[in-house]
Design an enzyme around this catalytic site. Structure first.
Site, short mmCIF file in Angstrom:
data_model
loop_
_atom_site.label_atom_id
_atom_site.label_comp_id
_atom_site.label_asym_id
_atom_site.label_seq_id
_atom_site.Cartn_x
_atom_site.Cartn_y
_atom_site.Cartn_z
N HIS A 103 0.85 -1.19 0.00
CA HIS A 103 0.00 0.00 0.00
C HIS A 103 0.88 1.24 0.00
O HIS A 103 1.84 1.35 0.76
CB HIS A 103 -0.90 0.00 1.23
N GLY A 118 2.72 5.31 4.55
CA GLY A 118 2.27 5.99 5.76
C GLY A 118 0.83 5.63 6.05
O GLY A 118 0.14 5.04 5.21
N SER A 120 -3.25 5.87 6.73
CA SER A 120 -4.32 6.48 5.93
C SER A 120 -4.57 7.91 6.40
O SER A 120 -4.64 8.19 7.60
CB SER A 120 -5.60 5.65 6.07
N GLY A 121 -4.68 8.83 5.45
CA GLY A 121 -4.97 10.21 5.76
C GLY A 121 -3.77 11.06 6.09
O GLY A 121 -3.91 12.24 6.40
N GLY A 123 -1.43 12.07 4.08
CA GLY A 123 -1.09 13.01 3.02
C GLY A 123 -0.25 12.44 1.90
O GLY A 123 0.45 13.18 1.21
N LYS A 124 -0.32 11.13 1.70
CA LYS A 124 0.48 10.50 0.63
C LYS A 124 0.06 11.02 -0.75
O LYS A 124 0.91 11.36 -1.58
CB LYS A 124 0.34 8.98 0.69
N ASP A 142 -2.07 3.45 -4.53
CA ASP A 142 -2.80 2.60 -3.60
C ASP A 142 -2.25 1.18 -3.54
O ASP A 142 -1.72 0.76 -2.51
CB ASP A 142 -4.29 2.57 -3.96
N GLU A 167 -6.43 8.39 -6.63
CA GLU A 167 -7.53 8.89 -5.81
C GLU A 167 -7.00 9.91 -4.82
O GLU A 167 -6.02 9.67 -4.11
CB GLU A 167 -8.20 7.73 -5.07
N ARG A 210 19.40 13.68 13.93
CA ARG A 210 19.53 15.04 13.41
C ARG A 210 20.73 15.16 12.50
O ARG A 210 20.74 15.96 11.56
CB ARG A 210 19.64 16.04 14.57
#
Length: 276
Positions: A103, A118, A120-121, A123-124, A142, A167, A210
């Site tokens: 995915h 990452g 769901s939601g 920002g991919k 997807d 999508e 860092r």
């Protein structure tokens, strides 16, 4: 080329592949060889590991029972050129390579295959659209189909149903080729780098992270793929971060690591401080 693909080759009586494709070159060898050499050829090839022979356009006539008695399957394909049959057989072997579906959004960025992953939601799709608008290409959205084509080679593509479509929440399904031009879509790409988006509100970074970034190796089909973790909280425009990660990856492939160069310069300053 996979081991399965390498096991298919053109006629070579000295170093034969497991599956041989005979054409005009085989015919030239056949007519130059004496009768005894031609007679023992099936047994010789069988002892060398040959199990199948494809007789294609221009190949000499072969006695099927003799080859079958030697344990070699003989396939008649006189209407097809040897190179064409070879390409088809190797393509079939490639399609049979070990595969997995992951995915994420798979793109071609600066000559590298980059898989954005990452939750769901996170920002991919937004990041992918930003990269596409900057001139990079979508490979798959997807469901990314990956195949292991060689010992350290993973090739990703979209399923035929989803190819070229993407999508995006709020916009629905988009035809990327029609929106951004045919160059914005690529059929397949090698997987070189994984970028994982972290949705933690305040991701903490250690001193080492860092300096060198938050990196790891992710194993996909027994191939170790470099993975970089980017915090979504660093800013909404992560496209320049991904582009820079790709440029840095190219440098790493040449053996240059910015963190090592910085540490070397720092060490030099400590051992030999500049004169005031």
């Amino acid at each position: 080329m996979t081991a399965a693909q390498a096991a298919v080759g053109l006629f070579d009586p000295v170093h034969p592949a497991r599956t041989l494709v005979l054409g005009e070159a085989a015919s030239a060898w056949w007519h130059k060889a004496d009768a005894q050499t031609r007679e023992v050829l099936p047994a010789h090839l069988a002892s060398a590991g040959v199990r199948e022979v494809y007789r294609c356009r221009g190949a000499p006539l072969l006695d099927a029972p003799t080859w079958q008695q030697a344990g070699i399957g003989l396939h008649q394909d006189p209407g097809t050129a040897a190179q064409q049959r070879l390409a088809r057989l190797r393509a079939t072997c490639a399609d049979a390579s070990p595969g997995i579906t992951l995915h994420g959004v798979f793109l071609s960025v600066l000559g590298l295959g980059v898989l954005i992953t990452g939750p769901s939601g996170v920002g991919k799709s937004e990041l992918a659209l930003d990269l596409i608008s900057r001139g990079h290409a979508l490979v798959a959205d997807d469901a990314v189909e990956l195949q292991r084509r060689a010992a350290d080679l993973l090739v990703g593509r979209s399923s035929p149903l989803l190819a070229g479509f993407m999508e995006a929440r709020g916009l629905g399904v988009l035809d990327i080729g029609r929106c951004h031009g045919p160059g914005a879509v690529k059929a397949r790409e090698r997987l070189d780098l994984i970028v994982h988006l972290d949705d933690s509100p305040r991701p903490g970074f250690s001193g080492e992270e860092r300096l060198r970034g938050r990196r790891s190796l992710r194993t996909v089909l027994e191939v170790a793929v470099p993975e970089i973790f980017l915090a979504r909280g660093l800013g909404h425009n992560l496209a320049p971060m991904v582009e820079t990660a790709c440029r840095d990856h190219w440098l790493r492939l040449t053996g240059y690591h910015a963190a090592d160069a910085f540490e070397a310069r720092q060490q030099l300053q400590i051992l030999d401080p500049p004169t005031p």
